[in-house]
Design a protein around this motif. Structure first.
Motif, PDB file in Angstrom:
ATOM      1  N   ALA A 180       0.247  -1.276  -0.287  1.00  0.00           N
ATOM      2  CA  ALA A 180       0.134  -0.079  -0.525  1.00  0.00           C
ATOM      3  C   ALA A 180       1.040   1.211   0.212  1.00  0.00           C
ATOM      4  N   VAL A 181       1.563   0.855   0.851  1.00  0.00           N
ATOM      5  CA  VAL A 181       2.846   2.492   0.444  1.00  0.00           C
ATOM      6  C   VAL A 181       3.723   2.427  -1.079  1.00  0.00           C
ATOM      7  N   ALA A 182       4.288   1.753  -0.627  1.00  0.00           N
ATOM      8  CA  ALA A 182       4.571   1.851  -2.176  1.00  0.00           C
ATOM      9  C   ALA A 182       3.438   2.562  -3.658  1.00  0.00           C
ATOM     10  N   MET A 183       2.340   1.857  -3.596  1.00  0.00           N
ATOM     11  CA  MET A 183       1.583   1.747  -4.640  1.00  0.00           C
ATOM     12  C   MET A 183       0.933   3.663  -4.002  1.00  0.00           C
ATOM     13  N   LEU A 184       1.157   3.704  -2.796  1.00  0.00           N
ATOM     14  CA  LEU A 184       0.748   5.753  -2.394  1.00  0.00           C
ATOM     15  C   LEU A 184       2.309   6.410  -3.174  1.00  0.00           C
ATOM     16  N   GLY A 185       3.062   6.064  -3.287  1.00  0.00           N
ATOM     17  CA  GLY A 185       4.254   6.357  -3.979  1.00  0.00           C
ATOM     18  C   GLY A 185       4.668   6.671  -5.445  1.00  0.00           C
ATOM     19  N   ALA A 186       3.939   5.721  -5.645  1.00  0.00           N
ATOM     20  CA  ALA A 186       3.806   5.818  -7.439  1.00  0.00           C
ATOM     21  C   ALA A 186       2.718   6.250  -7.798  1.00  0.00           C
ATOM     22  N   PHE A 187       1.842   6.686  -6.695  1.00  0.00           N
ATOM     23  CA  PHE A 187       0.210   7.207  -7.080  1.00  0.00           C
ATOM     24  C   PHE A 187       0.974   9.066  -7.064  1.00  0.00           C
ATOM     25  N   ARG A 188       1.538   9.224  -5.594  1.00  0.00           N
ATOM     26  CA  ARG A 188       2.113  10.633  -6.262  1.00  0.00           C
ATOM     27  C   ARG A 188       2.951  10.634  -6.969  1.00  0.00           C
ATOM     28  N   LEU A 189       3.912  10.337  -7.283  1.00  0.00           N
ATOM     29  CA  LEU A 189       5.031  10.516  -8.609  1.00  0.00           C
ATOM     30  C   LEU A 189       3.855  10.620  -9.803  1.00  0.00           C
ATOM     31  N   LEU A 190       2.956  10.409  -9.441  1.00  0.00           N
ATOM     32  CA  LEU A 190       2.342   9.742 -11.121  1.00  0.00           C
ATOM     33  C   LEU A 190       0.918  10.996 -11.025  1.00  0.00           C
ATOM     34  N   GLY A 191       1.151  11.860 -10.196  1.00  0.00           N
ATOM     35  CA  GLY A 191       0.011  13.087  -9.600  1.00  0.00           C
ATOM     36  C   GLY A 191      -1.493  12.429  -9.472  1.00  0.00           C
ATOM     37  N   LEU A 192      -1.342  11.560  -9.019  1.00  0.00           N
ATOM     38  CA  LEU A 192      -2.996  11.140  -8.810  1.00  0.00           C
ATOM     39  C   LEU A 192      -3.234  11.205  -6.751  1.00  0.00           C
ATOM     40  N   VAL A 193      -2.225  11.234  -5.958  1.00  0.00           N
ATOM     41  CA  VAL A 193      -2.135  11.747  -4.931  1.00  0.00           C
ATOM     42  C   VAL A 193      -1.897  12.707  -4.903  1.00  0.00           C
ATOM     43  N   GLU A 194      -1.563  13.887  -3.661  1.00  0.00           N
ATOM     44  CA  GLU A 194      -1.502  14.730  -3.209  1.00  0.00           C
ATOM     45  C   GLU A 194      -1.376  15.215  -1.740  1.00  0.00           C
ATOM     46  N   SER A 195       0.284  16.307  -1.517  1.00  0.00           N
ATOM     47  CA  SER A 195       0.246  15.756   0.252  1.00  0.00           C
ATOM     48  C   SER A 195      -1.104  17.340   0.662  1.00  0.00           C
ATOM     49  N   LEU A 196      -1.696  17.588   1.624  1.00  0.00           N
ATOM     50  CA  LEU A 196      -2.070  18.296   1.766  1.00  0.00           C
ATOM     51  C   LEU A 196      -1.709  19.206   3.494  1.00  0.00           C
ATOM     52  N   PRO A 197      -1.004  20.706   3.643  1.00  0.00           N
ATOM     53  CA  PRO A 197      -0.627  21.286   4.944  1.00  0.00           C
ATOM     54  C   PRO A 197      -1.531  20.731   5.809  1.00  0.00           C
TER      55      PRO A 197
END
Length: 294
Positions: free
Chosen positions: A99-116
């Protein structure tokens, strides 16, 4: 239609609903339309083919949406890596590490972003799906809802409200509910086991349904290029389907054609998708006071 709690019930109790849908005179063209729409969302889409092309990754991406778009009053705190790891472990979707690895891939591809961080507390690392991830799913939902509209009014109602944030929050929560209750596709359609857990397995199967028996076999190279997998991977899928009696390969060097058993299993798959969608639309419309026409 199904009661919202019925996904906990044995698959045999859902058979009458599936058979009633399949008996509708317009179901066959609606199922073909839905299959073609699902295939179209993957065709040539590198993100869909790379990150949302097997059952585990697909459910994980739905959980990303569900944790973020929680209905008011859920009180869960939104999406975070910790919450996602807990969800996938509880549902046995995949390991927390994956799940963590997939989140990392999602972030690299602009599918997930960090919030303040809320209140400036950097220990609270909130995440959010981007519009890109939501739009990937929403394109597929639109295809299914449009096909459903041939049969049931929930299809048109879903299309009418699919862009409304309040509707989406309840609708997505309802779509993930069966998975949270322990339901899995193979409970209702065990025949699809050769395809369900393999990269691009289901969309390749659906593309064979789309082709039909009146056309030549789809070449292996064409399937591999269309869905971003290797020729050897496609060949392995086709051999597994052939061994299960789901398809035939007129030429061992070429593609495959769906046998009646695969066509029937894929129609069950589409019927299950229609029932899930209808249930989610009804729940969201009921909560928001939207009428569903008869």
């Amino acid at each position: 239609m199904l009661d919202p709690t019925s996904w906990r019930a044995p698959a045999a109790e859902r058979r009458p609903e599936l058979e009633a849908l399949r008996a509708h005179p317009l179901f066959a063209p609606a199922a073909r339309e839905a299959a073609a729409g699902i295939v179209a969302t993957y065709r040539g889409n590198a993100v869909m083919n790379r990150l949302l092309n097997d059952r585990g990754r697909f459910i994980l991406s739905m959980l990303v949406l569900a944790l973020h778009y929680e209905p008011p009053g859920a009180g869960g705190g939104g999406l975070s890596a910790g919450r996602l790891k807990a969800e996938v472990a509880a549902l046995r979707v995949c390991s927390p590490g994956r799940a963590v690895a997939m989140l990392g891939a999602f972030r690299l591809l602009g599918l997930v972003e960090s919030l303040p961080a809320p209140g400036g507390d950097r220990r609270l690392k909130r995440l959010a799906p981007t519009a890109r991830l939501l739009d990937l799913h929403r394109a597929r939902w639109r295809h299914i809802l449009a096909a459903m509209a041939r049969l049931v009014p929930e299809g048109a109602a879903g299309l009418a409200h699919i862009d409304e944030p309040d509707f989406l929050a309840i609708y997505i929560d309802a779509l993930i509910q069966p998975f949270r209750e322990g339901w899995r596709l193979l409970d209702d359609v065990p025949e699809l086991a050769p395809f369900a857990d393999r990269d691009a397995g289901m969309v390749i199967a659906l593309s064979l349904m789309e082709a039909g028996h009146d056309q030549p076999p789809v070449p292996i190279t064409h399937l591999a290029r269309r869905f971003g997998v290797s020729r050897s991977h496609v060949l392995g899928l086709l051999r597994a389907g052939e061994e299960a009696g789901l398809l035939r390969r007129p030429d061992s060097r070429g593609g495959a054609l769906a046998e009646p058993a695969l066509a029937a299993a894929l129609q069950d798959f589409i019927a299950v998708a229609f029932l899930m969608q209808a249930q989610a639309v009804r729940r969201a419309c009921a909560a928001l006071g939207h009428a569903i026409p008869p």
